[in-house]
Design an enzyme around this catalytic site. Structure first.
Site, PDB file in Angstrom:
ATOM      1  N   VAL A   1       0.821  -1.219   0.000  1.00  0.00           N
ATOM      2  CA  VAL A   1       0.000   0.000   0.000  1.00  0.00           C
ATOM      3  C   VAL A   1       0.850   1.261   0.000  1.00  0.00           C
ATOM      4  CG1 VAL A   1      -1.767   1.285   1.267  1.00  0.00           C
ATOM      5  CG2 VAL A   1      -1.903  -1.201   1.144  1.00  0.00           C
TER       6      VAL A   1
ATOM      7  N   GLY B   1       4.116   1.815  -0.561  1.00  0.00           N
ATOM      8  CA  GLY B   1       5.012   1.930  -1.710  1.00  0.00           C
ATOM      9  C   GLY B   1       4.289   2.403  -2.957  1.00  0.00           C
TER      10      GLY B   1
ATOM     11  N   GLU C   1       9.120  -5.854  -6.046  1.00  0.00           N
ATOM     12  CA  GLU C   1       8.243  -6.594  -5.133  1.00  0.00           C
ATOM     13  C   GLU C   1       8.649  -8.067  -5.093  1.00  0.00           C
ATOM     14  OE1 GLU C   1       5.955  -8.253  -2.671  1.00  0.00           O
ATOM     15  OE2 GLU C   1       5.764  -6.078  -2.817  1.00  0.00           O
TER      16      GLU C   1
ATOM     17  N   HIS D   1      -8.982   3.873  11.032  1.00  0.00           N
ATOM     18  CA  HIS D   1     -10.388   3.631  11.385  1.00  0.00           C
ATOM     19  C   HIS D   1     -10.570   2.348  12.198  1.00  0.00           C
ATOM     20  CE1 HIS D   1      -9.633   2.305   7.212  1.00  0.00           C
ATOM     21  NE2 HIS D   1     -10.442   1.297   7.460  1.00  0.00           N
TER      22      HIS D   1
ATOM     23  N   HIS E   1     -28.429   7.915 -11.019  1.00  0.00           N
ATOM     24  CA  HIS E   1     -27.675   7.870 -12.268  1.00  0.00           C
ATOM     25  C   HIS E   1     -27.427   9.291 -12.761  1.00  0.00           C
ATOM     26  CE1 HIS E   1     -26.417   6.597 -16.273  1.00  0.00           C
ATOM     27  NE2 HIS E   1     -27.193   7.556 -16.752  1.00  0.00           N
TER      28      HIS E   1
END
Length: 296
Positions: A12, A14, A32, A152, A275
């Site tokens: 996240v 990076g 990675e 959170h 919409h």
């Protein structure tokens, strides 16, 4: 000449920071170790975000391990070797190197030993189901205890502890705490990933809807991304929601609310969505999961 940067870690942090620098014109390489970026999230999220970040010019080097980082006055040399071939190596001479291989709890020097609290093998404070430590009357929450390191999540735990102290009996559904990657497009997820459902042997129905087919996304020209809903094959209960796209961080709240009430994909699909809005993508994905009935 644009600046250059190697980001070690395709998680996240990076990707959030790497995408910021890429937008500012930096040539960014992400290294990675795993097979894909944001490896703990649904693989469709990994694919969509990677596709989008490649458009920014970010280059990805998956299944590589960094073996050497040597800074000098103005440059930094980074060497990585392939997981699949010992002899295969990549070398960069760049302006900056950002190490983003994970976070650890900030528990050093708190004096916990003075009150009789010992840490686990990852440096976290062990707590029981009431978030109480091994010392009665001392509670711990947030990034120093197990679980996702999210603001959170810590907020919910703070309220949980206050209510527990006041004699109430609160509860937190940890599986229903959403996770967000603040790149653009954003990535937001709640509940089980497709990989987790397969691991647990839970029969499910997937439903996907591309942002490219969404009126609001076309109007705003934010065409990258998709909404994905995973519903129980028998009961149609929503088990996981994974969104990549504009405003995904806000859209995930609807999925959390419905999943807290154990709604089915059909319940969500039968609710009127204004919409044109981004949240229609979630409704359409629910229609697709219910019975492949997306209308756009």
């Amino acid at each position: 000449v644009p600046a250059s940067m190697v980001v070690i870690g395709g998680g996240v942090i990076g990707l959030e920071l790497g995408s910021v620098y890429a937008r500012l014109g930096t040539q960014v390489h992400v290294v990675e170790f795993m097979d894909r970026i944001i490896a703990t999230m649904d693989s469709d999220c990994s694919r969509e975000l990677m596709k989008s970040m490649k458009k920014l010019g970010v280059q990805f080097h998956l299944r590589y391990a960094v073996t050497e980082v040597t800074p000098s006055k103005s440059k930094v040399k980074v060497v990585a070797k392939s997981r699949d071939d010992e002899a295969k190596r990549l070398t960069w001479e760049v302006d900056y190197c950002l190490v983003a291989i994970g976070r650890r709890p900030y528990t050093d020097g708190l004096g916990l030993e003075n009150v009789g609290i010992s840490l686990d093998e990852k440096g976290r404070i062990p707590v029981d189901k009431h978030l109480q430590t091994s010392v009665p009357g001392i509670y711990a929450i947030g990034d120093v205890v197990q679980g996702a390191m999210l603001a959170h999540k810590a907020e919910e735990e703070g309220i949980f502890v206050a209510e527990t102290m006041a004699g109430q009996k609160p509860h937190i559904h940890y599986n229903l705490i959403p996770g967000v990657v603040y790149t653009w497009p954003e990535v937001a997820s709640v509940g089980y990933t497709e990989e987790q459902l397969k691991e647990r042997g839970i029969a499910y129905k997937p439903g996907k809807f591309p942002f490219r087919a969404l009126g609001r996304a076309r109007a705003s020209m934010d065409l990258d991304g998709m909404a994905k809903v995973l519903a129980d094959k028998e009961t149609d209960e929503i088990l996981g929601v994974h969104i990549v796209g504009a405003r995904a961080a806000d859209m995930i709240a609807e999925a959390v609310a419905l999943m807290e009430f154990r709604a089915s994909a059909e319940d969500a699909a039968r609710m009127s969505h204004a919409h044109p809005t981004y949240t229609e993508a979630f409704k359409e994905a629910c229609l697709a999961a219910t019975g492949n009935r997306a209308i756009h």
